[in-house]
Design an enzyme around this catalytic site. Structure first.
Site, PDB file in Angstrom:
ATOM      1  N   HIS A 179      29.423  60.489  48.534  1.00 40.31           N
ATOM      2  CA  HIS A 179      30.853  60.337  48.269  1.00 40.31           C
ATOM      3  C   HIS A 179      31.514  59.306  49.180  1.00 40.31           C
ATOM      4  O   HIS A 179      32.634  58.896  48.940  1.00 40.31           O
ATOM      5  CB  HIS A 179      31.565  61.697  48.432  1.00 40.31           C
ATOM      6  CG  HIS A 179      31.190  62.675  47.365  1.00 40.31           C
ATOM      7  ND1 HIS A 179      32.069  63.083  46.381  1.00 40.31           N
ATOM      8  CD2 HIS A 179      30.024  63.305  47.097  1.00 40.31           C
ATOM      9  CE1 HIS A 179      31.470  63.930  45.580  1.00 40.31           C
ATOM     10  NE2 HIS A 179      30.216  64.089  45.991  1.00 40.31           N
ATOM     11  N   ASP A 393      37.148  53.634  52.626  1.00 42.27           N
ATOM     12  CA  ASP A 393      37.144  54.928  51.938  1.00 42.27           C
ATOM     13  C   ASP A 393      36.153  54.851  50.789  1.00 42.27           C
ATOM     14  O   ASP A 393      36.087  53.815  50.104  1.00 42.27           O
ATOM     15  CB  ASP A 393      38.556  55.209  51.384  1.00 42.27           C
ATOM     16  CG  ASP A 393      38.832  56.703  51.218  1.00 42.27           C
ATOM     17  OD1 ASP A 393      37.862  57.477  51.098  1.00 42.27           O
ATOM     18  OD2 ASP A 393      40.007  57.085  51.186  1.00 42.27           O
TER      19      ASP A 393
END
Ligand code: ADP
Ligand code: F6P
Length: 484
Positions: A179, A393
């Site tokens: 992720h 991110d």
């Protein structure tokens, strides 16, 4: 809902209770560090973060098993069921929380995988604990997975599990999804246990990343460290690596959100009323700037506060017309980098408010709490400009949730080029957050944007997320895994 003793109460982690949809696929077993619910002093509550937000509705729709930690130490209630999902707790001791979770995962890997934004700790005891907990997950998976199941392992806390599981259960098809970003080889190779991590992941049939860059970084590290053969696709987005006569497929699978669920919540009358109330409570400002993040140093919360403060100081924003709301979820509070970040953010909020607030009307509204999703949606609707400014991110689901919640077709996003979401959300005002002036200019552009352009851009954002939503993401990954 059907819960066994020790499990959470009905409705604690989701509004919707759809029955499992039968799909023509082998059974699915998910493993992630956290279960979708965690034990707190107040009882069970939803676990934080994008991983759970994305995966839980999915498993609720397909049915399956989820193996993970309850968030409490030495805690392993008997398996229980929530909304058609079987939850199988894995115990983690207090010492392991310190070494495996806070230490190796979040003070070692997390900063390294995010551009080495903070110094990483590399500690042999932490590494040993990481190995021991990964082995425990592999053992539980080996015992709990039906023959021929699709096992889907998630995130950086469990990178050794694929090879450990394959050693016990070669009948399974094993997929892994990261992720967070996978760093370039120059950074990754700092890790003292770099070969072991790559070997762990190569136990998979399919390894998925958020961005093509992450996938290619992984392939490059595998080649350089283990001297494996890899065949890259012409567009350099996917690859197949040969490992001991097995083929390991690698590619990008950008994660998304359940667009229909957010839209449905955003459309309710209660949400509209709540959004108007929020606006009134903030003193009916012309523009509400909004930030919603875990309080993580990767998210660039301080950057945006500083930019907001400078714009007020220069008179380019006006405290009577522009207010900022920052909601920050507490996270990893035992780790020093997180404590430092929180202090810095709270210092900035205090200093900006001290200079620019009026009596009863702060110019920055700061909430250090997790708020329920049904309260987050009206906040998204009330926010005129969303500020998503991470240094780095993996994806950033907040950027997608905001667009899904804006069924009114209005609203602007300022989005860091260093968030995975920037690949898709090209109708946001994209910015390099390391560049102070560029960030200030992006905020001014968003605040002053003409209604016509705002609507056009929001239509673009909404079309993009509707095309690639959560279910599409999972189908793509699981179908690819099932087809191997
Ligand atoms: P990460 O996985 O790094 O936390 P994401 O942006 O991908 O980042 O996911 C964050 C998730 O957590 C989103 O689904 C968002 O709705 C939720 N979230 C973030 N901040 C809060 C908050 N203060 N309260 C409740 N939920 C939050
Ligand atoms: O993907 C980001 C992530 O680290 C997930 O693995 C995790 O579930 C989430 O953020 C929240 O972090 P934590 O589990 O450390 O509270």
């Amino acid at each position: 809902m059907n819960t066994a003793a020790g499990g959470p109460d009905a409705g604690s982690i989701g509004e919707h209770e759809e029955p499992p949809v039968p799909v023509d696929r082998p059974p699915i077993v998910v493993a992630a560090n956290r279960l979708p619910v965690m034990r707190t002093e107040e009882g069970w509550s939803p676990s934080p973060g994008g991983l759970v937000r994305a995966l839980y509705p999915l498993l609720r729709a397909t049915g399956g098993k989820w193996i993970g930690w309850t968030g409490d130490t030495d805690d392993a209630p008997a398996p229980f069921h929530v909304d058609g999902v079987d939850l199988v707790p894995v115990p983690i001791s207090a010492a392991e929380v310190e070494l495996y979770y806070e230490g190796f995962s979040n003070d070692g890997l997390w900063p390294l995988y995010h551009d080495a934004l903070r110094e990483s700790t590399y500690d042999a005891d932490q590494w040993d604990a990481y190995g021991a907990v990964n082995q425990r997950f592999a053992d539980v998976l080996a015992a709990e997975s039906p023959v021929g199941a699709l096992v889907w392992i998630h995130d950086y806390q469990l990178q050794l599990v694929p090879a450990m599981l394959r050693a016990q259960r070669p009948d399974l098809r094993i997929g892994f999804f990261l992720h967070i970003p996978f760093p370039p080889h120059e950074l990754f190779s700092r890790l003292p246990w770099r070969n072991e991590v790559i070997e762990g992941l190569l136990g998979c049939d399919l390894v998925g990343f958020q961005r093509p860059m992450g996938a290619m970084n992984f392939v490059a590290s595998a080649q350089q460290l283990l001297d494996v053969e890899a065949e890259r696709s012409d567009d350099e987005r996917t690859a197949v690596i040969d490992v001991d006569g097995r083929r390991v497929h690698v590619g990008p699978f950008p994660i998304s959100i359940d667009v229909a669920e957010v839209e449905e919540m955003a459309a309710g009358r209660a949400t509209r009323q709540r959004a108007s109330q929020i606006r009134a409570r903030l003193g009916d400002p012309e523009v509400i700037l909004l930030g919603v993040d875990r309080l993580d140093y990767t998210k660039g919360i301080g950057l945006r506060l500083r930019a907001f403060g400078r714009l007020l100081e220069q008179g380019l924003l006006d405290p009577e017309r522009h207010v900022m709301v920052q909601v920050a979820t507490p996270t990893r509070e035992a780790i020093e980098h997180y404590q430092d970040e929180r202090h810095e953010i709270e210092r900035l909020v205090g200093s900006i408010n001290g200079r620019f607030s009026r009596l009863g009307l702060p110019v920055v509204h700061y909430i250090y709490r997790t708020i329920p999703f049904e309260e987050l949606i009206p906040l998204y609707r009330a926010g005129d400009v969303l500020l998503v400014t991470p240094f780095r991110d993996g994806m950033n689901l907040v950027a997608k949730e905001y667009a899904a919640a804006h069924i009114d077709g209005d609203g602007v996003e300022v989005l860091s080029e260093f968030a995975g979401a920037a690949d898709e959300l090209t109708d946001a005002v994209l910015v390099n957050p390391h560049d102070e002036q560029a960030l200030e200019a992006a905020i001014v552009t968003a605040v002053e944007m003409h209604r016509h352009e705002r609507r056009e851009r929001m239509a673009g954002l909404r079309a993009q997320i509707s095309k690639f939503d959560l279910h599409g993401w999972a189908d793509r990954f699981l179908d690819a895994l099932a087809d191997l």
